[in-house]
Design a protein around this motif. Structure first.
Motif, PDB file in Angstrom:
ATOM      1  N   ARG A   1       0.818  -1.219   0.000  1.00  0.00           N
ATOM      2  CA  ARG A   1       0.000   0.000   0.000  1.00  0.00           C
ATOM      3  C   ARG A   1       0.851   1.269   0.000  1.00  0.00           C
ATOM      4  N   LEU A   2       2.149   1.105  -0.050  1.00  0.00           N
ATOM      5  CA  LEU A   2       3.057   2.238   0.102  1.00  0.00           C
ATOM      6  C   LEU A   2       3.261   2.987  -1.206  1.00  0.00           C
ATOM      7  N   SER A   3       3.265   4.284  -1.084  1.00  0.00           N
ATOM      8  CA  SER A   3       3.608   5.155  -2.198  1.00  0.00           C
ATOM      9  C   SER A   3       4.527   6.229  -1.636  1.00  0.00           C
ATOM     10  N   VAL A   4       5.723   6.334  -2.168  1.00  0.00           N
ATOM     11  CA  VAL A   4       6.692   7.298  -1.671  1.00  0.00           C
ATOM     12  C   VAL A   4       6.979   8.305  -2.776  1.00  0.00           C
ATOM     13  N   ASP A   5       6.717   9.546  -2.495  1.00  0.00           N
ATOM     14  CA  ASP A   5       7.025  10.628  -3.423  1.00  0.00           C
ATOM     15  C   ASP A   5       8.037  11.541  -2.752  1.00  0.00           C
TER      16      ASP A   5
ATOM     17  N   ALA B   1      -1.770  -4.824  -2.271  1.00  0.00           N
ATOM     18  CA  ALA B   1      -2.199  -3.513  -2.754  1.00  0.00           C
ATOM     19  C   ALA B   1      -3.619  -3.251  -2.267  1.00  0.00           C
ATOM     20  N   GLY B   2      -3.956  -1.999  -2.129  1.00  0.00           N
ATOM     21  CA  GLY B   2      -5.283  -1.626  -1.653  1.00  0.00           C
ATOM     22  C   GLY B   2      -6.367  -1.975  -2.650  1.00  0.00           C
ATOM     23  N   ALA B   3      -7.536  -2.258  -2.123  1.00  0.00           N
ATOM     24  CA  ALA B   3      -8.694  -2.532  -2.968  1.00  0.00           C
ATOM     25  C   ALA B   3      -9.245  -1.212  -3.496  1.00  0.00           C
ATOM     26  N   PRO B   4      -9.943  -1.250  -4.610  1.00  0.00           N
ATOM     27  CA  PRO B   4     -10.561  -0.016  -5.103  1.00  0.00           C
ATOM     28  C   PRO B   4     -11.535   0.534  -4.067  1.00  0.00           C
ATOM     29  N   ALA B   5     -11.696   1.827  -4.081  1.00  0.00           N
ATOM     30  CA  ALA B   5     -12.601   2.480  -3.129  1.00  0.00           C
ATOM     31  C   ALA B   5     -14.020   1.977  -3.320  1.00  0.00           C
ATOM     32  N   ALA B   6     -14.708   1.824  -2.214  1.00  0.00           N
ATOM     33  CA  ALA B   6     -16.107   1.393  -2.269  1.00  0.00           C
ATOM     34  C   ALA B   6     -16.955   2.499  -2.887  1.00  0.00           C
ATOM     35  N   ALA B   7     -18.031   2.108  -3.479  1.00  0.00           N
ATOM     36  CA  ALA B   7     -18.943   3.081  -4.085  1.00  0.00           C
ATOM     37  C   ALA B   7     -19.562   3.949  -2.994  1.00  0.00           C
ATOM     38  N   MET B   8     -19.808   5.183  -3.335  1.00  0.00           N
ATOM     39  CA  MET B   8     -20.428   6.110  -2.400  1.00  0.00           C
ATOM     40  C   MET B   8     -21.866   5.685  -2.143  1.00  0.00           C
ATOM     41  N   PRO B   9     -22.261   5.607  -0.876  1.00  0.00           N
ATOM     42  CA  PRO B   9     -23.636   5.209  -0.594  1.00  0.00           C
ATOM     43  C   PRO B   9     -24.620   6.298  -1.016  1.00  0.00           C
ATOM     44  N   SER B  10     -25.857   5.914  -1.135  1.00  0.00           N
ATOM     45  CA  SER B  10     -26.902   6.873  -1.448  1.00  0.00           C
ATOM     46  C   SER B  10     -27.147   7.752  -0.225  1.00  0.00           C
ATOM     47  N   ILE B  11     -27.104   9.044  -0.430  1.00  0.00           N
ATOM     48  CA  ILE B  11     -27.276  10.001   0.668  1.00  0.00           C
ATOM     49  C   ILE B  11     -28.494  10.851   0.356  1.00  0.00           C
ATOM     50  N   PRO B  12     -29.391  11.027   1.322  1.00  0.00           N
ATOM     51  CA  PRO B  12     -30.553  11.888   1.061  1.00  0.00           C
ATOM     52  C   PRO B  12     -30.101  13.323   0.794  1.00  0.00           C
ATOM     53  N   SER B  13     -30.790  13.995  -0.119  1.00  0.00           N
ATOM     54  CA  SER B  13     -30.399  15.365  -0.457  1.00  0.00           C
ATOM     55  C   SER B  13     -30.757  16.352   0.645  1.00  0.00           C
ATOM     56  N   SER B  14     -31.654  15.987   1.528  1.00  0.00           N
ATOM     57  CA  SER B  14     -31.997  16.839   2.667  1.00  0.00           C
ATOM     58  C   SER B  14     -31.690  16.071   3.940  1.00  0.00           C
ATOM     59  N   ALA B  15     -30.999  16.725   4.846  1.00  0.00           N
ATOM     60  CA  ALA B  15     -30.653  16.064   6.102  1.00  0.00           C
ATOM     61  C   ALA B  15     -30.533  17.106   7.192  1.00  0.00           C
ATOM     62  N   GLY B  16     -30.747  16.682   8.391  1.00  0.00           N
ATOM     63  CA  GLY B  16     -30.591  17.553   9.538  1.00  0.00           C
ATOM     64  C   GLY B  16     -29.701  16.878  10.561  1.00  0.00           C
ATOM     65  N   VAL B  17     -28.932  17.673  11.251  1.00  0.00           N
ATOM     66  CA  VAL B  17     -28.074  17.176  12.314  1.00  0.00           C
ATOM     67  C   VAL B  17     -28.375  18.030  13.538  1.00  0.00           C
ATOM     68  N   ALA B  18     -28.824  17.395  14.594  1.00  0.00           N
ATOM     69  CA  ALA B  18     -29.152  18.130  15.824  1.00  0.00           C
ATOM     70  C   ALA B  18     -27.904  18.295  16.668  1.00  0.00           C
ATOM     71  N   ILE B  19     -27.704  19.514  17.152  1.00  0.00           N
ATOM     72  CA  ILE B  19     -26.603  19.785  18.065  1.00  0.00           C
ATOM     73  C   ILE B  19     -27.155  20.524  19.276  1.00  0.00           C
ATOM     74  N   ALA B  20     -26.417  20.463  20.363  1.00  0.00           N
ATOM     75  CA  ALA B  20     -26.838  21.130  21.591  1.00  0.00           C
ATOM     76  C   ALA B  20     -26.371  22.586  21.538  1.00  0.00           C
TER      77      ALA B  20
END
Length: 186
Positions: free
Chosen positions: A105-109, A136-155
């Motif tokens: 998994r190493l890449s040295v630049d 070697a690393g596996a290809p990145a997993a597909a992006m999950p389906s995300i709702p276009s509207s979301a709320g996050v409650a904070i204190a």
């Protein structure tokens, strides 16, 4: 002049660190959680934007996972689990170390003056030799389906709202007008 010492420090970081110190693992998790949570209210607009932009593509989704509300929830869960027993957290870190810190998994630049690059060759070879072979690393997993509207409650006694939209690229004739508009709306 300190290339060998730098390479030794890097080698120690990736090969010799031991997450078995339960007290230290717990401290690090709590510190990371508290730091991220302390940034939510003063930077609420940025957190809201990061969450809203997560629907626009894999790079933005990863940004939300690594530094947005999803990361805050993840760190809170890890901190709770560390309170119950840091052994599970230490085992997860060990598993990640074994999976990530491998030659496969190493890449040295290296960039710099030719003599600097030449002098770095031996310490980098030593670092590489200290790592297990791995795959070697596996290809990145597909992006999950995300709702276009979301709320996050904070204190908090304030709300942060954001909307992220796809816009034409820089070469589009509409790009200059959209740039001006974004400055007005910000």
């Amino acid at each position: 002049r300190n290339l060998r010492e730098l390479a030794a420090i890097l080698r120690d970081l990736v090969t010799a660190s031991d997450p078995g110190d339960r007290k230290r693992v717990k401290e690090i998790l709590l510190e990371a959680k508290n730091d991220l949570h302390a940034r939510v209210v003063p930077n609420g607009s940025q957190f809201a934007f990061t969450r809203a932009a997560a629907t626009l593509g894999p790079a933005r989704w990863r940004q939300e996972q690594w530094g947005g509300a999803a990361q805050a929830r993840f760190l809170s869960r890890c901190a709770r689990e560390a309170e119950a027993g840091a052994d599970a957290a230490a085992e997860q870190v060990r598993a990640l170390q074994k999976r990530l810190f491998t030659r496969g998994r190493l890449s040295v630049d290296v960039a710099g003056d030719p003599e600097l690059v030449r002098d770095l060759r031996a310490p980098i070879d030593e670092l590489i030799a200290a790592l297990p072979e791995g795959r070697a690393g596996a290809p990145a997993a597909a992006m999950p389906s995300i709702p276009s509207s979301a709320g996050v409650a904070i204190a908090a006694r304030v709300n942060y709202v954001a909307q992220a939209l796809t816009v034409p690229g820089y070469l589009s004739p509409a790009a200059p007008a959209l740039d001006v508009l974004s400055g007005i709306l910000a």
